[in-house]
Write a protein that holds these residues in place. Structure first.
Motif, PDB file in Angstrom:
ATOM      1  N   TYR A 160      43.240 -10.418   9.683  1.00  0.00           N
ATOM      2  CA  TYR A 160      44.503 -11.092   9.969  1.00  0.00           C
ATOM      3  C   TYR A 160      45.635 -10.060  10.002  1.00  0.00           C
ATOM      4  O   TYR A 160      45.821  -9.311   9.039  1.00  0.00           O
ATOM      5  N   ARG A 168      47.855 -17.346   5.812  1.00  0.00           N
ATOM      6  CA  ARG A 168      46.712 -17.812   6.592  1.00  0.00           C
ATOM      7  C   ARG A 168      45.435 -17.797   5.760  1.00  0.00           C
ATOM      8  O   ARG A 168      44.615 -18.725   5.845  1.00  0.00           O
ATOM      9  N   HIS A 172      43.372 -21.070   4.890  1.00  0.00           N
ATOM     10  CA  HIS A 172      42.004 -21.131   5.412  1.00  0.00           C
ATOM     11  C   HIS A 172      41.017 -21.447   4.294  1.00  0.00           C
ATOM     12  O   HIS A 172      40.150 -22.320   4.431  1.00  0.00           O
TER      13      HIS A 172
END
Length: 251
Positions: A160, A168, A172
């Motif tokens: 990422y 994120r 996730h």
């Protein structure tokens, strides 16, 4: 001794996360007994319910997430505390968002306690059956596998780019955790949302499923047990006090 700062940095992730979990448990134990012992949303509006829900999920979910946090912290080279704070916040935001459908479900199921006992019992049986069947599905198994073996996730998170990486990654992992554990959390509708003993047992189940060598076997055993409860509740309605009104208590 060498490596002191590095070791301390690696501990930042799980230590901070576990402190949040401990604080949430303190609140649950201290204030849970003061919550109204009523079915459904406990008489709370949407925002207070979401606040309580988020604290509950922090208490129950974060301890089992500590190993993932420790692995993620090792991928960070600087400012681990701030990065892990964002990771944890993003993780909890996923569960906070799940509180919206949880509120709607609790509000709907709470009405079952005002129905005749037979109707409330039927609703409780449906909740137990739904939870039990999902525990045995490939989707549950896939989500649990990601939580139990997160190395692949770490490789994904390392790819990422930019400053949104922590956000994120936390979101996730929170999504996989939600996919793994919603079927256990929904049982609180049957046992009582602020039933402390149910919370402790379910938190232990979540931790064992994710961390113990026999976690997958435990997940399936819990599924079979929940299906058995779906049958047994017709003979013993008090197995689901949150929906039948029997023995409602926060402790």
């Amino acid at each position: 001794m060498s490596g002191g700062p590095a070791v301390a940095g690696r501990r930042t992730g799980p230590a901070g996360l576990l402190l949040v979990a401990a604080a949430a448990w303190v609140w649950v134990v201290a204030r849970g007994g003061d919550m109204p012992a009523v079915p459904g949303t406990m008489g709370l509006g949407p925002l207070p319910f979401l606040a309580v829900w988020t604290l509950m999920t922090a208490a129950m979910m974060l301890p089992a997430t500590a190993p993932v946090a420790a692995l993620y912290a090792r991928t960070l080279t600087a400012h681990r505390a701030s990065h892990m704070a964002v990771f944890t916040l993003a993780y909890l935001l996923v569960w906070a968002a799940a509180g919206l459908p949880a509120y709607a479900l609790a509000a709907g199921l709470g009405r079952a306690a005002n129905l005749p006992v037979a109707a409330g019992t039927a609703v409780a049986a449906a909740v137990f059956a739904l939870s039990g069947v999902y525990q045995l599905t490939p989707l549950k198994d896939r989500c649990l596998a990601r939580c139990r073996s997160p190395i692949g996730l770490m490789l994904r998170y390392a790819s990422y780019p930019g400053t949104s990486r922590d956000l994120r990654a936390g979101a996730h992992h929170g999504a996989f955790c939600l996919g793994c554990c919603w079927s256990l959390m929904v049982l609180l509708a049957a046992f009582g949302v602020m039933n402390l003993w149910a919370m402790v047992v379910l938190a232990a189940v979540i931790t064992v499923e994710k961390l113990a060598p026999a976690g997958r076997v435990v997940a399936r055993a819990v599924g079979v047990t929940s299906i058995a409860l779906a049958v047994a509740v017709f003979w013993v309605p008090d197995l689901a006090p949150g929906l039948t009104g029997g023995g409602m208590t926060g402790m």
